[in-house]
Scaffold this motif. Structure first.
Motif, PDB file in Angstrom:
ATOM      1  N   VAL A  50      16.085 -57.212  -1.100  1.00  0.00           N
ATOM      2  CA  VAL A  50      16.978 -56.961   0.034  1.00  0.00           C
ATOM      3  C   VAL A  50      17.982 -55.851  -0.288  1.00  0.00           C
ATOM      4  N   LYS A  51      18.345 -55.710  -1.553  1.00  0.00           N
ATOM      5  CA  LYS A  51      19.239 -54.613  -1.950  1.00  0.00           C
ATOM      6  C   LYS A  51      18.540 -53.269  -1.773  1.00  0.00           C
ATOM      7  N   ALA A  52      17.270 -53.198  -2.150  1.00  0.00           N
ATOM      8  CA  ALA A  52      16.493 -51.961  -2.026  1.00  0.00           C
ATOM      9  C   ALA A  52      16.094 -51.664  -0.582  1.00  0.00           C
ATOM     10  N   ASN A  53      16.127 -52.703   0.268  1.00  0.00           N
ATOM     11  CA  ASN A  53      15.722 -52.560   1.672  1.00  0.00           C
ATOM     12  C   ASN A  53      16.811 -53.130   2.580  1.00  0.00           C
ATOM     13  N   PRO A  54      17.947 -52.443   2.690  1.00  0.00           N
ATOM     14  CA  PRO A  54      19.079 -53.006   3.427  1.00  0.00           C
ATOM     15  C   PRO A  54      18.841 -53.213   4.925  1.00  0.00           C
ATOM     16  N   ALA A  55      17.831 -52.555   5.484  1.00  0.00           N
ATOM     17  CA  ALA A  55      17.533 -52.717   6.909  1.00  0.00           C
ATOM     18  C   ALA A  55      16.460 -53.774   7.164  1.00  0.00           C
ATOM     19  N   THR A  56      15.967 -54.423   6.111  1.00  0.00           N
ATOM     20  CA  THR A  56      14.912 -55.420   6.303  1.00  0.00           C
ATOM     21  C   THR A  56      15.418 -56.592   7.142  1.00  0.00           C
ATOM     22  N   ARG A  57      14.549 -57.056   8.032  1.00  0.00           N
ATOM     23  CA  ARG A  57      14.881 -58.180   8.905  1.00  0.00           C
ATOM     24  C   ARG A  57      13.644 -59.047   9.103  1.00  0.00           C
TER      25      ARG A  57
ATOM     26  N   HIS B 276       6.523 -68.849  11.981  1.00  0.00           N
ATOM     27  CA  HIS B 276       5.710 -67.669  12.252  1.00  0.00           C
ATOM     28  C   HIS B 276       6.714 -66.536  12.392  1.00  0.00           C
ATOM     29  N   VAL B 277       6.648 -65.552  11.495  1.00  0.00           N
ATOM     30  CA  VAL B 277       7.719 -64.575  11.344  1.00  0.00           C
ATOM     31  C   VAL B 277       7.184 -63.147  11.415  1.00  0.00           C
ATOM     32  N   HIS B 278       7.963 -62.269  12.056  1.00  0.00           N
ATOM     33  CA  HIS B 278       7.701 -60.835  12.015  1.00  0.00           C
ATOM     34  C   HIS B 278       8.706 -60.254  11.034  1.00  0.00           C
ATOM     35  N   SER B 279       8.236 -59.867   9.873  1.00  0.00           N
ATOM     36  CA  SER B 279       9.075 -59.329   8.801  1.00  0.00           C
ATOM     37  C   SER B 279       8.914 -57.819   8.773  1.00  0.00           C
ATOM     38  N   ARG B 280      10.056 -57.114   8.819  1.00  0.00           N
ATOM     39  CA  ARG B 280      10.015 -55.650   8.849  1.00  0.00           C
ATOM     40  C   ARG B 280      11.005 -55.077   7.843  1.00  0.00           C
ATOM     41  N   LEU B 281      10.614 -53.971   7.205  1.00  0.00           N
ATOM     42  CA  LEU B 281      11.494 -53.291   6.260  1.00  0.00           C
ATOM     43  C   LEU B 281      12.604 -52.525   6.970  1.00  0.00           C
ATOM     44  N   ASN B 282      12.284 -52.013   8.181  1.00  0.00           N
ATOM     45  CA  ASN B 282      13.250 -51.260   8.979  1.00  0.00           C
ATOM     46  C   ASN B 282      12.731 -51.208  10.408  1.00  0.00           C
ATOM     47  N   GLY B 283      13.481 -50.563  11.294  1.00  0.00           N
ATOM     48  CA  GLY B 283      13.119 -50.514  12.700  1.00  0.00           C
ATOM     49  C   GLY B 283      11.843 -49.754  13.024  1.00  0.00           C
ATOM     50  N   LYS B 284      11.407 -48.880  12.136  1.00  0.00           N
ATOM     51  CA  LYS B 284      10.186 -48.105  12.365  1.00  0.00           C
ATOM     52  C   LYS B 284       8.947 -48.749  11.758  1.00  0.00           C
TER      53      LYS B 284
END
Length: 155
Positions: free
Chosen positions: A85-92, A108-116
């Protein structure tokens, strides 16, 4: 009499919570408590990025991990995900569905590193102990494709 009996049977069948005689508040059944704990844990760890705090609050002393990339134990979870999470601060992580049965909670989750990022579809399964602490975890992870043969999305 028949209507009263039918209502009582329906209430029991659907597991409707009874009111507490002392507080007057609805009693929370085990599955609902477990669902609330897992949702709070997931949000704190993966959206607020408070991995250690989430682990200390919601993970039991024994924590069995079935993800082949993460060792057993709460500290191993922290060591695996704090740097992530430190390396990927926009992850959600957006929870699309949640279900609970007894001591198990399914997400059931949609995991993303960033908005793109198209992200990944994740199914997480958690087992909780009698105190509502997470003590075991399984997951299945699949990349979200650009398109699907059926035309339907992953969620």
């Amino acid at each position: 009499m028949k209507k009263v009996f039918t209502a009582a049977v329906l209430a029991a069948s659907f597991g409707l919570a009874a009111c507490s005689a002392v507080s007057g508040k609805p009693a929370q059944n085990t599955a609902e408590r477990n669902k609330a704990n897992v949702l709070a844990f997931y949000d704190m760890a993966f959206n607020q990025h408070k991995v250690r705090e989430a682990t200390e609050k919601y993970v039991g002393k024994e924590y069995l991990q079935h993800n082949p990339d993460v060792a057993d134990g709460g500290e191993a979870f922290v060591k695996a995900f704090e740097p992530f999470v430190k390396a990927n601060p926009a992850t959600r992580a957006e929870i699309k569905r949640v279900a609970a049965e007894g001591d198990l909670v399914f997400l059931h989750v949609h995991s993303r590193l960033n908005g793109k990022d198209k992200g990944e579809a994740v199914v997480d399964i958690f087992r909780l102990d009698k105190e509502g602490k997470i003590v075991e975890h399984w997951d299945v992870i699949q990349p979200v494709p650009a398109k699907s043969a059926s035309g339907r999305g992953m969620f």
